[in-house]
Each structure stands twice: as C-alpha cells, then as structure tokens.
Design a protein around this motif. Structure first.
Motif, PDB file in Angstrom:
ATOM      1  N   ALA A 103       0.836  -1.195   0.000  1.00 54.43           N
ATOM      2  CA  ALA A 103       0.000   0.000   0.000  1.00 54.43           C
ATOM      3  C   ALA A 103       0.868   1.241   0.000  1.00 54.43           C
ATOM      4  CB  ALA A 103      -0.924   0.000   1.212  1.00 54.43           C
ATOM      5  N   PRO A 105       0.864   5.584  -0.365  1.00 50.36           N
ATOM      6  CA  PRO A 105      -0.048   6.594   0.175  1.00 50.36           C
ATOM      7  C   PRO A 105      -1.318   6.723  -0.674  1.00 50.36           C
ATOM      8  CG  PRO A 105       2.200   7.394   0.269  1.00 50.36           C
ATOM      9  CD  PRO A 105       2.224   6.106  -0.515  1.00 50.36           C
ATOM     10  N   THR A 110      -7.829   3.682  -0.423  1.00 57.99           N
ATOM     11  CA  THR A 110      -6.636   2.920  -0.037  1.00 57.99           C
ATOM     12  C   THR A 110      -6.758   2.431   1.402  1.00 57.99           C
ATOM     13  OG1 THR A 110      -5.360   4.330  -1.529  1.00 57.99           O
ATOM     14  CG2 THR A 110      -4.108   2.975   0.016  1.00 57.99           C
ATOM     15  N   LEU A 111      -7.263   3.288   2.274  1.00 58.17           N
ATOM     16  CA  LEU A 111      -7.476   2.893   3.658  1.00 58.17           C
ATOM     17  C   LEU A 111      -8.486   1.737   3.740  1.00 58.17           C
ATOM     18  CD1 LEU A 111      -6.893   3.404   6.657  1.00 58.17           C
ATOM     19  CD2 LEU A 111      -8.720   5.127   6.616  1.00 58.17           C
ATOM     20  N   ILE A 114      -6.681  -1.515   2.681  1.00 60.40           N
ATOM     21  CA  ILE A 114      -5.827  -2.008   3.768  1.00 60.40           C
ATOM     22  C   ILE A 114      -6.689  -2.653   4.852  1.00 60.40           C
ATOM     23  CG2 ILE A 114      -4.291  -1.312   5.664  1.00 60.40           C
ATOM     24  CD1 ILE A 114      -3.349   1.020   3.757  1.00 60.40           C
ATOM     25  N   LEU A 133       2.802  -1.541   4.235  1.00 58.42           N
ATOM     26  CA  LEU A 133       2.351  -0.162   4.097  1.00 58.42           C
ATOM     27  C   LEU A 133       3.578   0.735   3.974  1.00 58.42           C
ATOM     28  CD1 LEU A 133       0.020  -1.817   5.308  1.00 58.42           C
ATOM     29  CD2 LEU A 133      -0.616   0.191   6.612  1.00 58.42           C
ATOM     30  N   THR A 137       3.270   8.379   6.532  1.00 59.79           N
ATOM     31  CA  THR A 137       1.862   8.596   6.860  1.00 59.79           C
ATOM     32  C   THR A 137       1.215   7.333   7.397  1.00 59.79           C
ATOM     33  OG1 THR A 137       1.658  10.349   5.220  1.00 59.79           O
ATOM     34  CG2 THR A 137      -0.382   9.320   5.955  1.00 59.79           C
ATOM     35  N   TRP A 138       1.395   6.203   6.682  1.00 62.08           N
ATOM     36  CA  TRP A 138       0.810   4.951   7.169  1.00 62.08           C
ATOM     37  C   TRP A 138       1.448   4.542   8.486  1.00 62.08           C
ATOM     38  CZ3 TRP A 138      -3.558   4.884   5.278  1.00 62.08           C
ATOM     39  CH2 TRP A 138      -3.851   4.902   3.919  1.00 62.08           C
ATOM     40  N   THR A 141      -0.009   6.789  11.216  1.00 63.47           N
ATOM     41  CA  THR A 141      -1.449   6.538  11.362  1.00 63.47           C
ATOM     42  C   THR A 141      -1.704   5.244  12.118  1.00 63.47           C
ATOM     43  OG1 THR A 141      -1.953   7.745   9.325  1.00 63.47           O
ATOM     44  CG2 THR A 141      -3.600   6.155  10.072  1.00 63.47           C
ATOM     45  N   PHE A 142      -1.083   4.171  11.680  1.00 65.84           N
ATOM     46  CA  PHE A 142      -1.346   2.875  12.303  1.00 65.84           C
ATOM     47  C   PHE A 142      -0.665   2.742  13.663  1.00 65.84           C
ATOM     48  CE2 PHE A 142      -3.104   1.983   8.204  1.00 65.84           C
ATOM     49  CZ  PHE A 142      -4.175   1.157   8.512  1.00 65.84           C
ATOM     50  N   LEU A 161       0.456  -6.431   9.856  1.00 71.01           N
ATOM     51  CA  LEU A 161       0.840  -5.240   9.104  1.00 71.01           C
ATOM     52  C   LEU A 161       2.349  -5.075   9.189  1.00 71.01           C
ATOM     53  CD1 LEU A 161      -1.796  -2.640  10.342  1.00 71.01           C
ATOM     54  CD2 LEU A 161      -1.862  -4.007   8.246  1.00 71.01           C
ATOM     55  N   PHE A 163       5.583  -2.370   7.849  1.00 67.52           N
ATOM     56  CA  PHE A 163       5.796  -0.994   7.418  1.00 67.52           C
ATOM     57  C   PHE A 163       7.161  -0.854   6.747  1.00 67.52           C
ATOM     58  CE2 PHE A 163       2.837  -1.109  10.883  1.00 67.52           C
ATOM     59  CZ  PHE A 163       1.800  -0.313  10.421  1.00 67.52           C
TER      60      PHE A 163
END
Length: 178
Positions: A103, A105, A110-111, A114, A133, A137-138, A141-142, A161, A163
C-alpha cells in the motif's frame, strides 16, 4: 507471484508520488512478479506503467460502479483486465488475486483496501500474506491507532501489518516473507 498495489488516484505524471509508484511497478516486474492494480489513474497508472515498461505483466481490476462515478477506462499499460460490476467485487479480486499487497499513500479507498485485507486475514477468510504499508503517513497513522486502541489487538493481529520507508524496502519485505 501476483502482487497487488494499493494507492490513490490523485498522483499525476511527474509528481513524486507518481514516480514512486512507477518505480515500484518497475522493481516488481524486474523481479518477475505480476503487478495487480485498480487499473485506472494515479498510483494505479504509474505502477502499471512502471511494470509494463520493464516488461512485466499488469492486471487491472476495473468496475462498472467506478466508471459510472467517473468517466474513465483502464489505463494504457493494463495487459489483462479483470472486469467487475461492483466496487465490492473489485475489492475482493484485488485482495484474493494476490500473494502479497503493498500500500502506497492514498485516500479513503486505499485505507478501505488495507482495512478489508487486514480484517479478512484476522478472521481467516483469506490466508495471512504480506501486507506492507509504505511511507511515514501509514506508519504514524497505524502506530497511533494501535497504541490508542490498546486491548483491541493481539500481537498476532498487529503483526499482520508491516511498514516500509520506501518502495524498495517494501519489495524486500515481501521477498523476505516469501
């Protein structure tokens, strides 16, 4: 391996986000992977273009509901189209048709991608597979979501998940997992 790329429709040719998606498609194609995208503009177009120009196979998952919302057809780099009637069917194909997803941005679409893929892995309706991700930003956020939702997630659920700071790291994480 079939790898789905999630990302926004807003990036324009020449923008950093477009270039990032194009580079991701290129890296995946050069590694012998098939790239699956939503088939339209922005990130989807850029990733499709990068993969196609590197000699890779590109699958675009399109749907009537999106085309009724916005007069648009598949981008020029889609080699194989998986045509759906509804957005729900399209989301299912993007998720069920891949062995891993990355994923980039994006916005609410997109959210949604995910969240849906993650939840399907949590409830075992699909096998657990890499969901990486990309970008700060991801990550922020997460991280915030998981921290503030303490008690709602086991380590197993949170670990579904992964990153990555950029597209190259995302591809490495997918490759390492396989």
């Amino acid at each position: 391996m079939n790898i789905t790329i999630f990302g926004g429709s807003e990036p324009k040719p020449g923008s950093p986000a477009y270039q990032q998606a194009q580079h991701l498609g290129e890296i995946l194609a050069k590694a012998g992977h098939t790239v699956i995208t939503g088939g339209y503009i922005g990130t989807m177009e850029a990733a499709s273009r990068g993969a196609a120009e590197a000699g890779g196979h590109v699958i675009g998952v399109t749907c009537v509901e999106i085309e009724n919302y916005r007069s648009i057809g598949p981008n020029a780099w889609v080699k194989e189209e998986w045509r759906c009637q509804t957005l729900t069917e399209r989301l299912d194909k993007l998720i069920s048709g891949c062995e891993a997803a990355i994923a980039l941005p994006g916005g609410p679409g997109t959210l949604t991608e995910i969240g849906l893929m993650w939840n399907q892995m949590v409830i075992n309706t699909i096998p657990v597979k890499p969901l990486v991700l990309v970008g700060e930003t991801w990550g922020k956020t997460f991280s915030t979501y998981l921290t503030l939702s303490e008690g709602y997630f086991s380590n197993r659920i949170a670990s579904m998940l992964s990153f990555a700071k950029d597209e190259a790291e995302a591809v490495r994480k997918v490759s390492d997992h396989m």
